[in-house]
Motif scaffolding. Structure first.
Motif, PDB file in Angstrom:
ATOM      1  N   HIS A 145     -10.012 -12.135 -10.116  1.00  0.00           N
ATOM      2  CA  HIS A 145     -10.353 -10.762 -10.523  1.00  0.00           C
ATOM      3  C   HIS A 145     -11.689 -10.293  -9.960  1.00  0.00           C
ATOM      4  O   HIS A 145     -12.195  -9.248 -10.375  1.00  0.00           O
ATOM      5  N   ASP A 178      -8.797 -17.028 -14.046  1.00  0.00           N
ATOM      6  CA  ASP A 178      -9.307 -16.055 -15.029  1.00  0.00           C
ATOM      7  C   ASP A 178     -10.395 -16.653 -15.919  1.00  0.00           C
ATOM      8  O   ASP A 178     -10.574 -16.247 -17.060  1.00  0.00           O
ATOM      9  N   HIS A 213      -1.705 -19.063 -15.173  1.00  0.00           N
ATOM     10  CA  HIS A 213      -1.288 -18.773 -16.552  1.00  0.00           C
ATOM     11  C   HIS A 213      -0.267 -17.649 -16.495  1.00  0.00           C
ATOM     12  O   HIS A 213       0.029 -17.137 -15.407  1.00  0.00           O
TER      13      HIS A 213
HETATM   14 ZN   LIG Z   1      -5.609 -11.948 -14.939  1.00  0.00          ZN
END
Ligand SMILES: [Zn+2]
Length: 342
Positions: free
Chosen positions: A315, A268, A158
């Motif tokens: 992450h 994410d 993204h």
């Molecule tokens: Zn991110």
């Protein structure tokens, strides 16, 4: 995750920016101090050495995980929703001996190597980012002896800063030979006349600059961007694109397969190694559409827990490898141990 949002155009002003503005963007106080303690005049700011290169295999594919850096969100649980569940979130953090003063997020870039060709899944913040905590990917690639020209394939999950910006170097592509695959829905959202953030809980102030920055990157990468479709196989058919909307409209995950082995890059879909597993219904403010992101997460977790799939989180604690396992009605992240290999 997309904050701190730092458009290219404002980078030069970044060093002189007021501390309160940085705090609002989620840049930690130590980061600010490190940043203002620049190198010698005329020299770029000193960066810490980057030892964060981890190599492993998926079947016959040589893989590597490079840390592009780390973020610390001082807003802590104020970034998490629903608000009424924050006491439970705090309990989960305390139980897991996690810090309460801030949410730490890692920035992990997964690379695949087949023959002389290299694929990168997202590209981090970019090596010219003024914050020394970001932009270590280029150094990691150098450590592995990989030249930018060797990167023939990029995947863009993204368009938030921490994923997109590293594909650009100044006003040029960072990887000139790479075709960069992304879902059309993601492209169309940012290229649209009026990107809709109305469902998001995020701070709306930085959004116009972020949209401008994404469009600038699209202009630079226009000859490289290729629209992929859900289920499409790319990079010697080893990578399958999976539509995983919610965090953004055209957010994508990726399944890498070689022989009997596979790994799902969950991008994410998850931002914290405790919170989103403890309750898949908890969302982060940066989600564009929290309700859809929860649906996507539950669907993916159900599948991954059933299959015990090996997973990779952009992450999650570096190197980002682990497994999603069932825990009561919910889930847990079980990180993979380092293996020193052969
Ligand atoms: Zn991110």
């Amino acid at each position: 995750m997309s904050s701190p949002e730092l458009p290219h155009s404002s980078r030069r002003e970044f060093l002189g920016a007021a501390a309160f503005a940085l705090a609002g963007m989620g840049v930690s106080a130590p980061a600010l101090m490190a940043q203002t303690a620049k190198g010698a005049p005329g020299q770029p700011p000193k960066r810490p050495p980057n030892p964060y290169v981890y190599q492993f295999k998926i079947g016959k594919i040589d893989c590597f995980s490079i840390s592009d850096g780390h973020m610390l969100f001082r807003q802590g649980l104020d970034l998490m929703w629903p608000e009424s569940d924050r006491p439970k979130m705090k309990d989960a953090l305390v139980f897991n001996r996690e810090r309460l003063d801030a949410l730490p997020l890692y920035v992990n870039v997964l690379g695949l190597r087949i023959g002389d060709e290299v694929a990168l899944i997202d590209a981090g913040f970019g090596e010219r980012h003024p914050n020394p905590n970001f932009g270590w990917l280029a150094e990691g690639l150098k450590t592995l002896g990989i030249r930018p020209e060797q990167v023939t394939t990029g995947f863009l999950s993204h368009c938030h800063t921490d994923h997109l910006d590293g594909f650009v170097l100044g006003d040029k592509p960072a990887y000139p030979n790479a075709k960069i695959h992304m879902l059309k829905a993601e492209h169309d959202f940012w290229r649209g006349p009026n990107p809709d953030f109305s469902k998001s809980k995020r701070d709306k102030k930085p959004l116009p600059a972020m949209v401008k920055s994404v469009n600038r990157s699209f202009d630079i990468l226009k000859d490289q961007i290729v629209f992929a479709s859900d289920g499409q196989k790319v990079f010697h058919d080893a990578v399958t694109v999976i539509a995983a909307p919610g965090h953004t409209d055209g957010h994508a995950c990726f399944e890498i397969r070689s022989g009997e082995e596979s790994l799902v890059h969950i991008s994410d879909v998850v931002h914290h190694h405790v919170l989103m597993f403890e309750d898949a219904g908890w969302t982060v403010a940066m989600d564009h559409d929290p309700e859809t992101s929860v649906k996507t997460r539950k669907k993916l977790f159900t599948r991954m827990a059933a299959e015990r799939s090996r997973a990779y989180g952009f992450h999650l604690p570096w190197p980002g490898l682990g497994t999603v396992v069932p825990k009561g009605e919910q889930y847990a992240w079980v990180p993979e141990r380092f293996s020193w290999g052969s």
